[in-house]
Each structure stands twice: as structure tokens, then as C-alpha cells.
Design a protein around this motif. Structure first.
Motif, PDB file in Angstrom:
ATOM      1  N   MET A   1      75.762  18.736 -13.206  1.00 27.85           N
ATOM      2  CA  MET A   1      74.818  18.220 -14.182  1.00 27.85           C
ATOM      3  C   MET A   1      73.379  18.510 -13.793  1.00 27.85           C
ATOM      4  O   MET A   1      72.453  18.310 -14.562  1.00 27.85           O
ATOM      5  CB  MET A   1      75.138  16.749 -14.388  1.00 27.85           C
ATOM      6  N   GLY A   2      73.165  18.987 -12.565  1.00 28.03           N
ATOM      7  CA  GLY A   2      71.806  19.373 -12.203  1.00 28.03           C
ATOM      8  C   GLY A   2      70.925  18.193 -11.897  1.00 28.03           C
ATOM      9  O   GLY A   2      69.840  18.043 -12.437  1.00 28.03           O
ATOM     10  N   THR A   3      71.368  17.337 -11.013  1.00 30.44           N
ATOM     11  CA  THR A   3      70.524  16.199 -10.662  1.00 30.44           C
ATOM     12  C   THR A   3      70.427  16.104  -9.148  1.00 30.44           C
ATOM     13  O   THR A   3      71.339  16.478  -8.435  1.00 30.44           O
ATOM     14  CB  THR A   3      71.102  14.868 -11.164  1.00 30.44           C
ATOM     15  N   LYS A   4      69.318  15.610  -8.699  1.00 24.84           N
ATOM     16  CA  LYS A   4      69.141  15.398  -7.266  1.00 24.84           C
ATOM     17  C   LYS A   4      68.354  14.119  -7.114  1.00 24.84           C
ATOM     18  O   LYS A   4      67.603  13.731  -7.984  1.00 24.84           O
ATOM     19  CB  LYS A   4      68.321  16.535  -6.627  1.00 24.84           C
ATOM     20  N   SER A   5      68.511  13.502  -5.988  1.00 24.04           N
ATOM     21  CA  SER A   5      67.734  12.312  -5.721  1.00 24.04           C
ATOM     22  C   SER A   5      67.185  12.417  -4.307  1.00 24.04           C
ATOM     23  O   SER A   5      67.915  12.720  -3.382  1.00 24.04           O
ATOM     24  CB  SER A   5      68.634  11.085  -5.853  1.00 24.04           C
ATOM     25  N   VAL A   6      65.888  12.236  -4.155  1.00 24.90           N
ATOM     26  CA  VAL A   6      65.298  12.314  -2.817  1.00 24.90           C
ATOM     27  C   VAL A   6      64.376  11.118  -2.634  1.00 24.90           C
ATOM     28  O   VAL A   6      64.002  10.457  -3.592  1.00 24.90           O
ATOM     29  CB  VAL A   6      64.461  13.606  -2.616  1.00 24.90           C
ATOM     30  N   ARG A   7      64.034  10.858  -1.397  1.00 25.66           N
ATOM     31  CA  ARG A   7      63.091   9.764  -1.153  1.00 25.66           C
ATOM     32  C   ARG A   7      61.713  10.326  -0.855  1.00 25.66           C
ATOM     33  O   ARG A   7      61.573  11.292  -0.119  1.00 25.66           O
ATOM     34  CB  ARG A   7      63.561   8.927   0.034  1.00 25.66           C
TER      35      ARG A   7
ATOM     36  N   PHE B   1      69.144   3.319 -14.662  1.00 18.90           N
ATOM     37  CA  PHE B   1      69.096   4.585 -15.393  1.00 18.90           C
ATOM     38  C   PHE B   1      70.532   5.088 -15.483  1.00 18.90           C
ATOM     39  O   PHE B   1      71.239   5.128 -14.475  1.00 18.90           O
ATOM     40  CB  PHE B   1      68.226   5.572 -14.608  1.00 18.90           C
ATOM     41  N   VAL B   2      70.948   5.491 -16.679  1.00 26.17           N
ATOM     42  CA  VAL B   2      72.347   5.902 -16.864  1.00 26.17           C
ATOM     43  C   VAL B   2      72.428   7.318 -17.433  1.00 26.17           C
ATOM     44  O   VAL B   2      71.911   7.601 -18.523  1.00 26.17           O
ATOM     45  CB  VAL B   2      73.077   4.944 -17.842  1.00 26.17           C
TER      46      VAL B   2
ATOM     47  N   GLY C   1      83.318   9.913 -20.222  1.00 25.14           N
ATOM     48  CA  GLY C   1      84.337   9.397 -19.307  1.00 25.14           C
ATOM     49  C   GLY C   1      83.807   8.955 -17.951  1.00 25.14           C
ATOM     50  O   GLY C   1      84.533   8.328 -17.190  1.00 25.14           O
ATOM     51  N   ALA C   2      82.570   9.276 -17.621  1.00 18.65           N
ATOM     52  CA  ALA C   2      82.084   8.943 -16.275  1.00 18.65           C
ATOM     53  C   ALA C   2      80.569   8.808 -16.254  1.00 18.65           C
ATOM     54  O   ALA C   2      79.882   9.665 -15.705  1.00 18.65           O
ATOM     55  CB  ALA C   2      82.528  10.015 -15.285  1.00 18.65           C
TER      56      ALA C   2
END
Ligand SMILES: O=C(O)CCC(=O)C(=O)O
Ligand SMILES: [Fe+2]
Length: 238
Positions: free
Chosen positions: A1-7, A178-179, A184-185
Motif C-alpha cells: 500500500m506504500g506506507t511508512k512510519s518513522v519517528r 487514522f484508518v 477485509g483488513a
């Protein structure tokens, strides 16, 4: 899906967090104080001082666009930069804008790295804004932040959306996660002060924000376009 999470680095988000904490008292004042408090300042003293220059009707603000100065006040927008004119310098400082630039650059580099593209292909785009959400009823359709949407459709020029959260899910507010809507997921991001989430802005990332049930949720949206014609310069007030 092309998502990343960083601090984001601790020092950066701590400074932004200071704004969010203040915001629990008086929202707009907090927004305007954005990072401008020195470590030793008494929060109440500074708040009292800044409150004097702020008309009471600004208190319900929920969005502040840093590029244009547009501030949502109930059903309307007020242009903060125009309203304050030269006096804006008593509210924002150059350091505040430098902080924004540093943050924008760090996020830009992180996005480029995560998606394997050159940072020079990304251009800041508008709107770039603070948001504040609480549980008071929406007054206009514009306030209905909880609907599923695609940022590219909502904002036009966004190719990559980033969100820096300034308050903590369950400590500062309830609801408000945030959703990502995936068949299905569904996947959720729980906002935490200093957490940065970014993703491509197209229909592959349909998303929504849960309704905030209590407390106040603060975030800042910084988005990038690959089209230089839709790029904007970093916000300034001079
Ligand atoms: O604040 C957030 O978590 C996301 C808000 C959002 O989806 C938007 O402004 O387009
Ligand atoms: Fe969005």
C-alpha cells in the motif's frame, strides 16, 4: 500500500509537543505559539501574554494553513497574516519558521528514502496546515473530517502525504485514530506525539480519521507533489 512510519528526532517533536500541550488550554494560542516557548518560560505567563493579543473568537479555530495564513474560525476563514500584519512577528518568530523548514526537509528525505526516489523530485505543496480536532459537533461539511477520502482527490496536488502527530491517542484524546481502508483488513495508525506517518496520496490509500470522542487531537499535515508547477516555497511571514 506504500506506507511508512518513522519517528522524528526527539528534540523536534518535543518542541512541537509543547505546542500541543498548551493547546489543551487554548487552542489557537497554542497554534500561534508553535515552538516559540523557551524551555524556562512559565507556560501560564506566556499564555497570558499571548492571549492578550488574540481575539476571543479565534479560540475555536481548527485549521491553520501555514502557507496562506488561513485560519478556520467557525464557518469562516480569517487570514492571520493579514489580520496581524507586521505584528505577526510578535506571535511567530523566525526560529518557528526555521523549525518548520527543518521538519519539512527531514520528512522529505525520509519519504524519498522510503520510496526510493530522489528528494529533489519532491516539492512541498499546499495546503500545509495544523489541525485541531475535538469532540464538539461539526458546524459545516468541511468540519466532517471522519469521512473516507483520497487525499489526491481532496487536495488536488498531493502525491505524498505526511502527518506529524502532536498529541497522544488515549492520553490526550479518545477516538481519532487514522484508518487505512483496506478491503477485509483496515489498518490503523494510533497518533502519538512525534510519530510521523506518510503514504502515497492516491486511491491506493483511501483513509479516514475516527471521530474524536474526548480530548483534543493535534496534527500537522505536510504534503509533497512531484509536479514542480504545484510546488510552493516554505511558509514565511516576512
Ligand atoms: O489527521 C490525520 O490523521 C489525517 C487527516 C486527513 O486525512 C486529511 O487531512 O486529509
Ligand atoms: Fe487525508
Amino acid at each position: 500500500m506504500g506506507t511508512k512510519s518513522v519517528r522524528a528526532p526527539r528534540d523536534v517533536w518535543k518542541k512541537w509537543l509543547r505546542v500541543a500541550v498548551l493547546g489543551a488550554c487554548t487552542t489557537l494560542v497554542a497554534l500561534l505559539l508553535w515552538g516559540s516557548l523557551g524551555g524556562d518560560d512559565s507556560i501560564t505567563e506566556v499564555l497570558a501574554h499571548r492571549s492578550e493579543v488574540l481575539p476571543g473568537r479565534f479560540i475555536e479555530a481548527s485549521i491553520l494553513d501555514l502557507h496562506s495564513g488561513a485560519l478556520s474560525v467557525g464557518k469562516h476563514f480569517v487570514n492571520l497574516y493579514r489580520y496581524f500584519g507586521d505584528k505577526i512577528q510578535t506571535i511567530f518568530s523566525e526560529e518557528d519558521f526555521q523549525l518548520y523548514r527543518d521538519l519539512r526537509q527531514k520528512v522529505q528525505l525520509a519519504i524519498a528514502q522510503a520510496f526510493g526516489i530522489s528528494a529533489s523530485l519532491l516539492h512541498l505543496t499546499k495546503p500545509t496546515f495544523f489541525s485541531r480536532i475535538n469532540s464538539t459537533a461539526a458546524r459545516t461539511a468541511h468540519d466532517e473530517y471522519w469521512h473516507a477520502h483520497v487525499d489526491k482527490v481532496t487536495y488536488g496536488s498531493f502525491d505524498y502525504t505526511s502527518l506529524l502527530y502532536l498529541s497522544d491517542y488515549l492520553d490526550d484524546f479518545g477516538g481519532g485514530r487514522f484508518v487505512f481502508m483496506e478491503e477485509g483488513a483496515n489498518k490503523t495508525v494510533e497518533p502519538r506525539a512525534g510519530r510521523v506517518s506518510f503514504f502515497t496520496s492516491g486511491s491506493e490509500n483511501l483513509h479516514r480519521v475516527e471521530k474524536v470522542h474526548w480530548g483534543t487531537r493535534y496534527a500537522i499535515t505536510i504534503a509533497f507533489t512531484c509536479d514542480p508547477d504545484h510546488g510552493i516555497a516554505d511558509p514565511t511571514f516576512t
